[in-house]
Design an enzyme around this catalytic site. Structure first.
Site, short mmCIF file in Angstrom:
data_model
loop_
_atom_site.label_atom_id
_atom_site.label_comp_id
_atom_site.label_asym_id
_atom_site.label_seq_id
_atom_site.Cartn_x
_atom_site.Cartn_y
_atom_site.Cartn_z
N LYS B 78 -25.19 55.72 2.21
CA LYS B 78 -23.94 56.49 2.35
C LYS B 78 -24.05 57.76 1.50
CE LYS B 78 -18.91 55.69 1.97
NZ LYS B 78 -17.89 54.72 1.59
N SER B 153 -14.27 53.97 4.99
CA SER B 153 -14.88 55.27 4.90
C SER B 153 -16.39 55.25 5.17
CB SER B 153 -14.63 55.88 3.53
OG SER B 153 -15.17 55.07 2.52
N SER B 177 -13.69 49.67 2.74
CA SER B 177 -14.53 50.67 3.40
C SER B 177 -15.90 50.22 3.88
CB SER B 177 -14.70 51.90 2.50
OG SER B 177 -13.47 52.58 2.40
#
Lengths: 106, 471
Positions: B78, B153, B177
């Site tokens: 990420k 997210s 997330s």
């Protein structure tokens, strides 16, 4: 509101755009007037929702949740990396220093 | 040898590699092809430019008989997890051009196995969001329906694994997330026990809530990834609990607790509810007893979360000031420099949460909001632990709905926040939690089954998860 000669920003539950302005200033955020209006609407709704929690009565000993802060020894550890690389990251730098606008003659 | 990276597990790929039926090059090329085919879904923001070097090193390790489980396995990171020498921007304009100057602990730990770090994945800016729509690079799309969000997210990390453009990826989970995008894309998403995976080198959002965790296709792979990253590096890093303190005693309860009030609430999609009940039935056949429990505090979790998280993130984001790194916009003095840089460098949602965070921490409100929320966390933890005295896990659907449409919730922040209802308790209490694929809607959208276990009880999540994921 002034406390001991220091201005303390307080906001009222009857949120106004002034409150948003002050909160944005605390966070050093420049907002347009459209943005202020949108945020006023949003923050009012969100705060109304999260305020539920202030009505909860919680058990007396609720403060200890079993977590503890983990601190390292208060000793100087020389930085093993390359300070040059770090300085290069700064948007404005000069001769190995990060440069900023004059802080004292503002 | 041709392989389908959308189906192959880490274990299977490892076998093929060490048996020389597959080369690292072939595996990398297959994954790169998938990445190219699915570019429009915006899983990756960017592929790393040193993949060839990594391929060579991994193949050497295999040829020398030094391969470990993750050697040569394509992984994705990420955009808020630091990898030394590479860009990491938290999908924010304010970090344009920022290159990590050190490895996060998780990357350093994985590096020891010589996997292939393929690239950085898309996310909601500073991990603030539940849809990956709020990225400065544009939204990611759900591979099952491109008009829908992949969740957030960590949406990009989900997309790359779901499309076979990586065999596993790392995301971060502060309020769901990892788990919510996993449920939207048919993957296993794990949020480890707070303190078992180092946060050193993870851009902090809510420091008392954040955990890095893996996206994988199945539970076995999740366990492999978890074992690889749940190290306890305490030399320079105070964010991990020492291994000896990670105590968990497994019970023989074989009971699954379901909080009845929450399950029956209005906002839950009927197909989600049906799938949840069907999964419970399958677990009953697997030898588990389902018990209903009453958790009156649980429904206040969201309120507490949307106090604590903005408070902590507004504090953590104070460091972005246009001075030491990233985007800078000049102003007439230092204060104005900050205001312009942050006002224009941060996106809309980020600024909203900073304002909200400042409010709940401000004089006159700190006690009623932040302090109260912190007390609540301890009370919630105690309430859930009482359930763990007789049950192995707490189970709910992962999300009240399947993946929603892009744009559906962007005009109403509160409706986006309400979708976190099942996932936030695990972050507030630090307990581990997992989302396991449990089926699909009639229109083919994935659904996830969510379990929370006692602290350090990941093994229970894996055990029960293995039953849930069976077809």
């Amino acid at each position: 509101m002034e406390i001991g000669g220091v201005f303390v920003y307080t906001v009222t539950m009857e949120f106004t755009e002034d409150d948003i302005t002050r909160l944005a200033e605390m966070g050093r955020l420049e907002l347009s007037s459209e943005e202020k209006a949108t945020y006023l609407k949003d923050i009012k709704a969100i705060v109304a929702y999260v305020s539920e929690i202030s009505k909860l009565s919680l058990p007396e000993n609720s403060h200890n949740d079993g977590t503890v802060n983990v601190l390292r020894e208060d000793i100087v550890i020389p930085y093993a990396g390359d300070t040059h690389t770090l300085i290069e990251q700064a948007p404005s730098h000069e001769d190995g220093y990060v440069s900023v606008p004059n802080l004292f003659n503002a | 040898m041709a392989i389908d990276t959308k189906k192959i597990s880490i274990g299977e790929a490892h076998e093929l590699l060490v048996n020389k039926e597959l080369s690292v090059r072939e595996l990398a090329d297959t994954v790169l092809e998938k990445a190219k085919e699915t570019e429009s879904l915006k899983g990756y923001i960017e592929l790393y430019d040193d993949i060839d070097v990594q391929v060579k090193t991994a193949q050497e390790k295999i040829d020398n008989g030094e391969a470990t489980l993750l050697t040569g396995i394509p992984l994705a990171l990420k955009d808020n997890i630091l990898r030394n020498g590479f860009l990491a921007t938290a999908a924010s304009k304010i970090l344009s051009g920022y290159k990590a100057s050190y490895d996060s602990t998780v990357v350093a730990a994985l590096k020891k196995e010589n996997p292939l770090f393929m690239g950085r994945t898309n996310m909601d800016e500073f991990a603030m969001g539940g849809s990956t729509e709020r990225s400065c690079y544009g939204p990611s799309k759900n591979p099952y329906d491109e008009k829908r969000v992949p969740g957030g997210s960590s949406g990009g990390s989900a997309v790359v694994v779901a499309t076979g453009a990586a065999l596993a990826s790392l995301g971060s989970d502060t309020g769901g997330s990892i788990r919510q995008p996993a449920s939207f894309t048919g993957l296993v998403g794990l949020k480890p026990t707070y303190g078992t995976v180092s946060r050193f080198g993870l851009m902090a959002m809510g420091s008392s809530l954040d955990q890095i965790g893996p996206f994988t296709k199945n539970v076995a792979d999740s366990r492999i990834m978890y074992n690889a990253i749940a190290t306890d590096d305490n030399t320079h890093d105070n964010t991990s609990v020492p291994q000896i303190k990670r105590i968990f005693t497994k019970t023989k309860n074989k009971k699954i607790a379901v909080p009845k009030d929450i399950i029956n609430s209005e906002g839950i999609d009927p197909e989600v509810k049906k799938n949840f009940e069907e999964t419970l039935t399958r677990l009953t056949k697997g030898g588990y007893e389902i018990v209903e429990c009453d958790l009156p505090y649980l429904s206040y979790s969201l309120a507490a979360y949307y106090i604590v998280m903005p408070a902590e993130s507004s504090t953590n984001l104070a460091r972005f000031d246009g001075v030491r790194f990233g985007y800078k916009e000049d102003g007439h003095d230092i204060k104005n420099l900050y205001e312009k840089t942050r006002g224009h460098g941060f996106g809309e949602e980020v600024r909203r949460r900073i304002i909200l965070g400042n409010f709940v921490l401000s004089h006159g409100y700190y006690d009623a909001f932040y302090n109260k929320a912190e007390q609540f966390r301890a009370a919630l933890r105690d309430e859930i632990n009482k359930v763990f005295a007789y049950a192995d896990v707490l189970a709910t659907p992962t999300s009240p709905t399947p993946a929603f449409l892009i744009g559906e919730k962007t005009n109403d922040p509160l409706s986006m926040y309400l979708a976190d209802i099942f996932t936030v308790p695990a972050n507030l209490t630090g307990m581990p939690a997992i989302s396991v694929p449990s089926g699909k809607t009639t229109s083919g959208l994935p659904l996830g089954f969510h379990m929370t276990a006692p602290h350090f009880g990941e093994s229970v999540l894996f055990e029960i998860g293995t039953i849930v994921e069976r077809p």
